[in-house]
Design a protein around this motif. Structure first.
Motif, PDB file in Angstrom:
ATOM      1  N   LEU A 186       0.829  -1.205   0.000  1.00  0.00           N
ATOM      2  CA  LEU A 186       0.000   0.000   0.000  1.00  0.00           C
ATOM      3  C   LEU A 186       0.865   1.257   0.000  1.00  0.00           C
ATOM      4  O   LEU A 186       0.585   2.221  -0.720  1.00  0.00           O
ATOM      5  CB  LEU A 186      -0.931   0.005   1.210  1.00  0.00           C
ATOM      6  CG  LEU A 186      -1.821   1.247   1.360  1.00  0.00           C
ATOM      7  CD1 LEU A 186      -2.777   1.371   0.186  1.00  0.00           C
ATOM      8  CD2 LEU A 186      -2.590   1.209   2.678  1.00  0.00           C
ATOM      9  N   GLU A 187       1.916   1.252   0.789  1.00  0.00           N
ATOM     10  CA  GLU A 187       2.812   2.408   0.840  1.00  0.00           C
ATOM     11  C   GLU A 187       3.445   2.669  -0.522  1.00  0.00           C
ATOM     12  O   GLU A 187       3.559   3.813  -0.965  1.00  0.00           O
ATOM     13  CB  GLU A 187       3.899   2.186   1.895  1.00  0.00           C
ATOM     14  CG  GLU A 187       4.816   3.383   2.074  1.00  0.00           C
ATOM     15  CD  GLU A 187       5.812   3.190   3.212  1.00  0.00           C
ATOM     16  OE1 GLU A 187       6.808   3.934   3.247  1.00  0.00           O
ATOM     17  OE2 GLU A 187       5.582   2.293   4.056  1.00  0.00           O
ATOM     18  N   GLY A 190       1.059   4.191  -2.896  1.00  0.00           N
ATOM     19  CA  GLY A 190       0.959   5.611  -2.603  1.00  0.00           C
ATOM     20  C   GLY A 190       2.104   6.419  -3.187  1.00  0.00           C
ATOM     21  O   GLY A 190       1.960   7.619  -3.455  1.00  0.00           O
ATOM     22  N   GLU A 191       3.247   5.770  -3.397  1.00  0.00           N
ATOM     23  CA  GLU A 191       4.392   6.440  -4.012  1.00  0.00           C
ATOM     24  C   GLU A 191       4.288   6.463  -5.531  1.00  0.00           C
ATOM     25  O   GLU A 191       5.150   7.025  -6.211  1.00  0.00           O
ATOM     26  CB  GLU A 191       5.699   5.749  -3.596  1.00  0.00           C
ATOM     27  CG  GLU A 191       6.028   5.897  -2.117  1.00  0.00           C
ATOM     28  CD  GLU A 191       7.284   5.140  -1.719  1.00  0.00           C
ATOM     29  OE1 GLU A 191       8.043   4.731  -2.632  1.00  0.00           O
ATOM     30  OE2 GLU A 191       7.517   4.955  -0.515  1.00  0.00           O
ATOM     31  N   ARG A 225      -7.454   1.163  -7.681  1.00  0.00           N
ATOM     32  CA  ARG A 225      -6.095   1.352  -7.192  1.00  0.00           C
ATOM     33  C   ARG A 225      -5.845   2.803  -6.781  1.00  0.00           C
ATOM     34  O   ARG A 225      -5.203   3.072  -5.773  1.00  0.00           O
ATOM     35  CB  ARG A 225      -5.124   0.938  -8.305  1.00  0.00           C
ATOM     36  CG  ARG A 225      -3.649   1.102  -7.971  1.00  0.00           C
ATOM     37  CD  ARG A 225      -2.849   1.039  -9.269  1.00  0.00           C
ATOM     38  NE  ARG A 225      -1.422   0.949  -9.013  1.00  0.00           N
ATOM     39  CZ  ARG A 225      -0.732  -0.170  -9.035  1.00  0.00           C
ATOM     40  NH1 ARG A 225      -1.344  -1.317  -9.299  1.00  0.00           N
ATOM     41  NH2 ARG A 225       0.567  -0.185  -8.812  1.00  0.00           N
ATOM     42  N   ALA A 229      -4.324   4.575  -3.375  1.00  0.00           N
ATOM     43  CA  ALA A 229      -3.203   5.521  -3.355  1.00  0.00           C
ATOM     44  C   ALA A 229      -3.566   6.760  -2.544  1.00  0.00           C
ATOM     45  O   ALA A 229      -2.741   7.295  -1.800  1.00  0.00           O
ATOM     46  CB  ALA A 229      -2.818   5.908  -4.782  1.00  0.00           C
ATOM     47  N   VAL A 230      -4.802   7.226  -2.686  1.00  0.00           N
ATOM     48  CA  VAL A 230      -5.253   8.387  -1.908  1.00  0.00           C
ATOM     49  C   VAL A 230      -5.248   8.059  -0.416  1.00  0.00           C
ATOM     50  O   VAL A 230      -4.814   8.865   0.419  1.00  0.00           O
ATOM     51  CB  VAL A 230      -6.653   8.830  -2.367  1.00  0.00           C
ATOM     52  CG1 VAL A 230      -7.228   9.878  -1.425  1.00  0.00           C
ATOM     53  CG2 VAL A 230      -6.596   9.380  -3.787  1.00  0.00           C
ATOM     54  N   ALA A 232      -3.397   5.808   1.052  1.00  0.00           N
ATOM     55  CA  ALA A 232      -1.996   5.695   1.471  1.00  0.00           C
ATOM     56  C   ALA A 232      -1.399   7.075   1.722  1.00  0.00           C
ATOM     57  O   ALA A 232      -0.671   7.287   2.707  1.00  0.00           O
ATOM     58  CB  ALA A 232      -1.193   4.959   0.397  1.00  0.00           C
ATOM     59  N   GLY A 233      -1.711   8.033   0.845  1.00  0.00           N
ATOM     60  CA  GLY A 233      -1.200   9.389   1.034  1.00  0.00           C
ATOM     61  C   GLY A 233      -1.749  10.035   2.288  1.00  0.00           C
ATOM     62  O   GLY A 233      -1.023  10.727   3.005  1.00  0.00           O
ATOM     63  N   ARG A 234      -3.041   9.796   2.571  1.00  0.00           N
ATOM     64  CA  ARG A 234      -3.631  10.375   3.776  1.00  0.00           C
ATOM     65  C   ARG A 234      -3.030   9.761   5.035  1.00  0.00           C
ATOM     66  O   ARG A 234      -2.740  10.463   6.006  1.00  0.00           O
ATOM     67  CB  ARG A 234      -5.149  10.192   3.758  1.00  0.00           C
ATOM     68  CG  ARG A 234      -5.833  10.990   4.863  1.00  0.00           C
ATOM     69  CD  ARG A 234      -7.338  10.896   4.814  1.00  0.00           C
ATOM     70  NE  ARG A 234      -7.807   9.568   5.200  1.00  0.00           N
ATOM     71  CZ  ARG A 234      -8.337   8.683   4.378  1.00  0.00           C
ATOM     72  NH1 ARG A 234      -8.434   8.958   3.091  1.00  0.00           N
ATOM     73  NH2 ARG A 234      -8.753   7.507   4.808  1.00  0.00           N
ATOM     74  N   ARG A 236      -0.050   8.470   5.324  1.00  0.00           N
ATOM     75  CA  ARG A 236       1.316   8.981   5.468  1.00  0.00           C
ATOM     76  C   ARG A 236       1.300  10.396   6.033  1.00  0.00           C
ATOM     77  O   ARG A 236       2.082  10.738   6.933  1.00  0.00           O
ATOM     78  CB  ARG A 236       2.023   8.943   4.119  1.00  0.00           C
ATOM     79  CG  ARG A 236       3.489   9.368   4.186  1.00  0.00           C
ATOM     80  CD  ARG A 236       4.242   9.028   2.901  1.00  0.00           C
ATOM     81  NE  ARG A 236       3.622   9.637   1.739  1.00  0.00           N
ATOM     82  CZ  ARG A 236       2.981   8.965   0.793  1.00  0.00           C
ATOM     83  NH1 ARG A 236       2.873   7.653   0.863  1.00  0.00           N
ATOM     84  NH2 ARG A 236       2.451   9.590  -0.239  1.00  0.00           N
TER      85      ARG A 236
END
Length: 246
Positions: A186-187, A190-191, A225, A229-230, A232-234, A236
């Motif tokens: 998941l990380e 997000g990248e 997907r 990613a959204v 994962a960004g939140r 982080r």
């Protein structure tokens, strides 16, 4: 020697032709787009493909400056991981060739596909109902490093990005649903890494990564997907905020 083309240069007399690649699973559409572009001064179609696999093999070899990509490929119109296959091709090509401008071509006015295409790095998104001169202008526009998104479309995308998704869910509760390896994947999603890049990074088979991503989407309760990613960004961002507050 690195033969990666740099940013688009001058387009006046004496300038090299603008190199374009076409991906569409319908031969009639490919031929029509090719004939249209080849008839233009200063534009050269350097290759075409009827499938995502063909495009991924051929585009790096011919080094176009613009790739015109059909969003939906094949009878299913979607790839196994839930994204439209043409968008996944865009994501892969942009990862390999950051200077490549991808112009997505579709028969459907689909907000979900539009959002996914932009998140994959597409420079433009046009309907197949576009007339010939406008398509030529779109190719030239993205080649010049500009976006082919009108302000209304851009505002719709920004609204999607700002929209709270599962706003009351804490990062930890979302992560608790995932196994350690799934958290790693998941990380990396997000990248912005592709399935292949994730497989290489974690020393896994690409098929294993695809299966894991399907499981992650299911556990997070999302269908795409880009939504993962959204999230994962939140996660982080919230974790960095919590660390900064200590």
């Amino acid at each position: 020697m690195n033969q990666h083309p740099g940013p688009i240069g001058p387009t006046g007399p004496g300038a090299p032709p603008l190199r374009v690649f076409i991906l569409d699973d319908h031969e009639v559409v490919r031929r029509g787009v090719r004939d249209l572009l080849d008839a233009e001064d200063g534009i050269e179609v350097v290759g075409e493909a009827s499938s995502g696999a063909e495009a991924l093999a051929r585009v790096p070899a011919v080094r176009p400056q613009v790739a015109v990509l059909d969003v939906r490929l094949g009878e299913r119109g979607e790839s196994a991981n839930g994204d439209h296959e043409g968008i996944e091709v865009c994501r892969e090509l942009r990862a390999r060739m950051p200077d490549l401008a991808c112009l997505m071509l579709t028969s459907f006015d689909d907000d979900e596909a539009l959002f996914d295409a932009i998140m994959a790095g597409a420079a433009g998104y046009v309907l197949k109902q576009i007339n010939g001169s406008d398509l030529v202008n779109a190719v030239r526009t993205v080649a010049a490093g500009k976006s082919m998104l009108d302000p209304r479309t851009a505002s719709r995308v920004m609204a999607r990005l700002r929209a709270p998704q599962q706003a009351e869910t804490s990062p930890q509760s979302e992560l608790d649903r995932l196994a350690p390896r799934e958290r790693e994947i998941l990380e990396l999603i997000g990248e912005g890494l592709t399935n292949r890049e994730i497989a290489d990074r974690l020393f896994l088979a690409e098929k294993t990564v695809k299966n894991r991503i399907s499981t992650i989407l299911s556990k997070l309760g999302v269908g795409r997907r880009v939504q993962a990613a959204v999230i994962a960004g939140r996660i982080r961002g919230q974790q960095e905020h919590q660390r900064g507050g200590r």
